[in-house]
Design a protein around this motif. Structure first.
Motif, PDB file in Angstrom:
ATOM      1  N   GLN A 725       0.895  -1.130  -0.079  1.00 52.29           N
ATOM      2  CA  GLN A 725      -0.012  -0.007   0.032  1.00 52.29           C
ATOM      3  C   GLN A 725       0.928   1.173   0.216  1.00 52.29           C
ATOM      4  OE1 GLN A 725      -3.414  -0.436   0.001  1.00 52.29           O
ATOM      5  NE2 GLN A 725      -2.867  -2.610  -0.339  1.00 52.29           N
ATOM      6  N   ASN A 726       0.538   2.275  -0.824  1.00 55.06           N
ATOM      7  CA  ASN A 726       1.002   3.566  -0.831  1.00 55.06           C
ATOM      8  C   ASN A 726       2.692   3.399  -0.786  1.00 55.06           C
ATOM      9  OD1 ASN A 726       1.172   6.135  -0.942  1.00 55.06           O
ATOM     10  ND2 ASN A 726       0.832   6.705   1.181  1.00 55.06           N
ATOM     11  N   GLU A 744      11.782 -11.628  -5.531  1.00 54.01           N
ATOM     12  CA  GLU A 744      13.029 -10.979  -5.105  1.00 54.01           C
ATOM     13  C   GLU A 744      12.586  -9.763  -4.076  1.00 54.01           C
ATOM     14  OE1 GLU A 744      17.126  -9.394  -4.967  1.00 54.01           O
ATOM     15  OE2 GLU A 744      15.924 -11.229  -5.707  1.00 54.01           O
ATOM     16  N   ARG A 745      11.200  -9.410  -4.243  1.00 54.99           N
ATOM     17  CA  ARG A 745      10.810  -8.206  -3.150  1.00 54.99           C
ATOM     18  C   ARG A 745      10.788  -9.051  -1.923  1.00 54.99           C
ATOM     19  NH1 ARG A 745       5.165  -5.270  -4.251  1.00 54.99           N
ATOM     20  NH2 ARG A 745       4.392  -7.471  -3.991  1.00 54.99           N
ATOM     21  N   ALA A 751       8.750  -3.553   1.875  1.00 55.19           N
ATOM     22  CA  ALA A 751       7.392  -3.314   1.888  1.00 55.19           C
ATOM     23  C   ALA A 751       7.086  -2.035   1.139  1.00 55.19           C
ATOM     24  CB  ALA A 751       6.851  -3.246   3.474  1.00 55.19           C
ATOM     25  N   THR A 752       8.119  -1.316   0.568  1.00 56.73           N
ATOM     26  CA  THR A 752       7.875  -0.014  -0.281  1.00 56.73           C
ATOM     27  C   THR A 752       7.871   0.069  -1.760  1.00 56.73           C
ATOM     28  OG1 THR A 752      10.372   0.418  -0.093  1.00 56.73           O
ATOM     29  CG2 THR A 752       8.952   0.912   2.043  1.00 56.73           C
ATOM     30  N   PHE A 844      15.607  -2.893  -7.688  1.00 57.02           N
ATOM     31  CA  PHE A 844      15.397  -2.666  -6.539  1.00 57.02           C
ATOM     32  C   PHE A 844      16.439  -1.777  -5.870  1.00 57.02           C
ATOM     33  CE2 PHE A 844      12.711  -6.284  -6.765  1.00 57.02           C
ATOM     34  CZ  PHE A 844      11.605  -6.091  -6.148  1.00 57.02           C
ATOM     35  N   THR A 845      17.637  -1.610  -6.303  1.00 59.19           N
ATOM     36  CA  THR A 845      18.641  -0.746  -5.723  1.00 59.19           C
ATOM     37  C   THR A 845      19.327   0.595  -6.350  1.00 59.19           C
ATOM     38  OG1 THR A 845      20.388  -2.065  -6.701  1.00 59.19           O
ATOM     39  CG2 THR A 845      19.274  -2.776  -4.453  1.00 59.19           C
TER      40      THR A 845
END
Length: 852
Positions: A725-726, A744-745, A751-752, A844-845
């Motif tokens: 969320q958000n 991967e998450r 969580a972002t 992700f990075t």
């Protein structure tokens, strides 16, 4: 002009002199005739200009006397028949009896009129539109009486529809005299009226198709369909064949059963006209010929006509084909070939009738090689005397055929010429008065429930099904006949599928597809799927056709769900791309209510069909206003299998996408695949659908779906993220890499970051993307992630459009992808794993980068 290489043929040993003396008259005559049946065509007089000279055959040198003279008159005159290569004795005897028997009289007055019409049509155009390309038929105008003979015979044998295909030479002439379009409508293409109505669209006059009604000599009517064709000369061949198959299927369909009797097949006649150079040189024609007698493709025979000018553009036959005749490729199959001198119109008409009767009797392909010349250059603006000065000196002094025929028959042509010339001049005046381009073709009535053009949201329909319906359908899909011996592995699969359909196991792609197909045929929408190993599935995922382990009998469960269902066909195709895709495109053109699909073994194998995809699938509506709902299933995914088994070349289809001409999807779950297939059939909007299907994800838990997802209303062009969320960061991807990003998450306990699946790449679902972005007001970065290199995949198309959508929300858009590469993928599985890990980590990075 032909290859003069000495003939080296396998032939039976000659009998000894002693055996000649003791042979009876009947036996001796049969031996003589047998030799001429085999080799007489080499010595036939086939070229009106005398350049392509008869070639003496050594096996005929020994024969003389009355029997040899009789055989020579039949087999070495203006008809050369090749049929002794055929293994079926009844077919050989049938042809020989008709060639050697009494010949029917022909209507010479009618032939003369048709020759006058064909020639004067060209001359009027030449006089009025000097210096304009029209690709004249002059030199082979006897094609028109040839078509008359074939169409008359088709009508006498139950013909109701005729599918004609040809390239540009003589096309306008055939439009008028065989497709029966009014001359002023055809000529209007030269006037080019109302150019604003076709800005950026349309096609040149000698590529467009036409429909009309041909009336035979006996008064029967044939619905004529001249198929639109691009400059890729033989690309239309499989399209015409597919259209014929669809029309035959339409006439023979009775619930789940399709009647393919000889009578049904003879209601639809495919006639394909070829140039000599293209017939010998174009591979798609060879692929199409191979389909002739295959169960999945047969149309009960096609009548092929080689409109043989003995030249291709500026190239002579000796530079075009290795064999003596351009038609020799047809002899690889049991197909008779009839060569005929174009300046013996009586022989041309007799050969046309013979060829058509052969097709009606045996349901087989047949070739007529009508040999003439080309009066002008490749087009009327070319000067052929530069490359063939001697040949064109002969042609310049050669009279038009109607004049030659008038003198031979003693029929005065003066009044015919005067009347026809006046008629065509009046038609030309009518053409000049037009203010709108006339429509030369009309879509059949079965297209009336369907629409094309731009997409509208109101076209959407619900595709979900109830749990009860799915359970009942599952019972039918896993049911096998009593006494049928199922392979133990397939028996286990059917048990698992029964659990899937009843909500006890997640549904994989293979069964999701079966549920889509089964529900459609029960609702009355036919299903046809062909492709490379498609009955089982390249990746062992489909198993639509069960094989009895004791007798290898086949059983297609999808054809046995209900007596009231529509038909379902699933076939393994020939190992061809261009011909098979062209065939299915043609089928889709005349069966809009069906779900028609072609599947590649691997997605990039569709490269072999690029001419069909470029010229027909993507552009046919823009050029010719002709819709299609064909589906291409193209396995795609980077899994370490090397350059040829990774990419379906998404970028090529994205480059073709414009004006809502295509739908391009990569369904991320089994349920999405189900809804997408059902949408394609149930929605009235008919557009080609390109589907990038999974490989490793076919049975993967991440891509499998709960049975409840099959009850939701519709396909989702974009799947938003319900887990985060958000989010402050949004990743958007399509296909397998999206599932890898989610894995991967989880590994990172992130969580972002939200992850969107873009399941419809085109038309881009802008509204859905905008709504999904609104669910994450804190997001400041959106990253497009793809497995493909930077110069491939959907990047070039998607990224600038995402930037425009994100700009209003202050979101920066970046991309993560492999570095640009000349090859789609590495050949090393370990290198692939390293690249993939790097790509996922960068997503992700890093604030936008490339994986190396």
């Amino acid at each position: 002009m032909a290859d003069r290489t000495a003939v080296a043929l396998e032939r039976p040993a000659k009998p000894t002199k002693g055996s000649k003396k003791t042979t009876g008259n009947g036996e001796q005559r049969e031996r003589v005739f047998d030799a001429f049946r085999r080799w007489g065509y080499y010595e036939a007089t086939l070229d009106p200009l005398g350049v392509f000279v008869p070639l003496k055959h050594p096996d005929l040198e020994e024969f003389s006397g009355p029997d040899a003279e009789a055989a020579r008159r039949i087999y070495c005159g203006t008809i050369g028949a090749e049929f002794m290569h055929m293994p079926e004795p009844e077919r050989r005897r049938w042809i020989a009896s008709r060639l050697e028997g009494a010949q029917e009289q022909v209507d010479q007055a009618k032939i003369l009129e048709r020759l006058v019409r064909a020639d004067l049509f060209e001359q009027v155009l030449q006089a009025r539109y000097l210096g304009t390309k029209r690709f004249s038929l002059e030199g082979v105008t006897s094609l028109i009486p040839l078509l008359d003979a074939i169409l008359d015979t088709a009508g006498e044998n139950g013909g109701l529809d005729c599918i004609m295909a040809m390239s540009h030479r003589g096309r306008l002439n055939v439009m008028v005299h065989a497709a029966c379009k009014p001359p002023h409508e055809v000529v209007s293409g030269f006037e080019d009226v109302d150019p604003r109505s076709v800005l950026g669209a349309g096609d040149v006059k000698y590529h467009v198709g036409a429909t009309g009604t041909y009336t035979t000599t006996s008064g029967k009517s044939l619905n004529m369909h001249l198929v639109s064709n691009p400059s890729h000369l033989e690309a239309v061949d499989p399209v015409a064949m597919g259209r014929a198959r669809a029309k035959q299927t339409r006439r023979g369909a009775d619930g789940p059963i399709v009647n393919r009797s000889r009578e049904t097949l003879n209601t639809v006649w495919p006639i394909v006209m070829h140039g000599d150079a293209a017939f010998a040189g174009q591979g798609i024609w060879a692929e199409t010929l191979n389909l002739a007698d295959l169960k999945a493709y047969t149309v009960g025979g096609t009548v092929h006509i080689v409109v043989n000018n003995l030249i291709g553009f500026t190239t002579q036959p000796i530079q075009e084909h290795s064999s003596r005749f351009a038609s020799d490729i047809a002899k690889r199959q049991s197909v008779p070939v009839f060569h005929v001198n174009a300046e013996d119109p009586d022989a041309v008409v007799r050969v046309g009738k013979l060829a058509a009767e052969y097709r009606a009797t045996f349901g087989s392909d047949v070739v007529v090689d009508i040999i003439g010349y080309r009066r002008h250059g490749h087009s009327e603006v070319d000067d052929p005397t530069i490359t063939q000065p001697l040949l064109y000196e002969k042609i310049r002094n050669h009279a038009p055929l109607w004049k030659i025929y008038s003198e031979q028959t003693g029929i005065d042509a003066a009044r015919i010429v005067e009347a026809v010339k006046k008629e065509y001049e009046e038609e030309q005046v009518k053409a000049g008065q037009l203010t709108k381009i006339p429509h030369l073709r009309k879509l059949p009535d079965y297209w009336s429930p369907y629409v094309h053009g731009k997409y509208k949201p109101e076209y959407e329909v619900d595709t979900g099904l109830t749990r009860e319906f799915l359970a009942d359908l599952t019972a039918g899909l896993v049911r096998v006949p009593e006494g049928f011996h199922v392979h133990p592995k397939i028996a286990k699969l059917l048990e698992q599928r029964n659990e899937m359909g009843n909500g006890k196991r997640a549904v994989d792609y293979g069964f999701a597809e079966a549920l889509a197909f089964g529900s459609l045929v029960l609702e009355g929408s036919p299903v046809r799927l062909t492709g490379q190993d498609s009955q089982r599935g390249t990746f062992n995922q489909r198993h639509s056709v069960l094989i009895d382990t004791e007798n290898e009998h086949n059983y297609l469960t999808l054809s046995h769900l209900s007596r009231q269902q529509a038909f379902c066909e699933i076939h393994n195709s020939s190992l061809s791309e261009a011909a098979c895709v062209g065939f299915e495109y043609g089928f889709s053109r005349d069966y809009p209510e069906s779900l028609v699909m072609w599947e590649a073994q691997f997605g990039d194998f569709a490269n072999g069909a690029q001419v069909i995809i470029d010229q027909f699938l993507s552009a046919t509506e823009d050029k010719w206003n002709l819709p299609s709902g064909l589906v291409l299933l193209l396995p795609h995914g980077y899994e370490g299998q090397g350059p040829e088994h990774s990419s379906a070349r998404i970028e090529r289809y994205m480059q073709l996408a414009a004006e809502d001409n295509l739908q391009i999807c990569q369904p991320s779950t089994a349920a999405q695949y189900f809804h997408m297939l059902r949408r394609q059939a149930r929605r009235a909007w008919r557009k080609p659908l390109i589907v990038f299907t999974p490989k490793s994800m076919l049975r993967h838990p991440e891509a499998s779906s709960n049975i409840e997802e099959f009850t939701r209303p519709r396909f989702l062009p974009l799947i938003p993220d319900d887990e985060v969320q958000n989010a402050s960061r949004i990743l958007i991807a399509s296909g397998k890499v999206g599932h890898e990003l989610r894995a991967e998450r989880r590994r990172r306990s992130d969580a972002t970051t939200a992850i969107f699946f873009l399941d419809q790449l085109y038309p881009l679902p802008r509204t859905e993307i905008t709504e999904a972005l609104a669910q994450h007001p804190k997001a400041r970065e959106m990253v497009w992630v793809q497995e493909e290199p930077a110069n491939m995949g959907a990047l070039f198309y998607v990224l600038p459009r995402l930037e425009r959508l994100a700009q209003a929300r202050g979101i920066q858009v970046r991309s993560v992808k492999r570095s640009a590469s000349a090859s789609p993928a590495t050949g090393s599985s370990k290198a692939h794993e390293l690249e993939q890990k790097t790509l996922l980590a960068l997503a992700f990075t890093t604030a936008g980068s490339s994986a190396n």
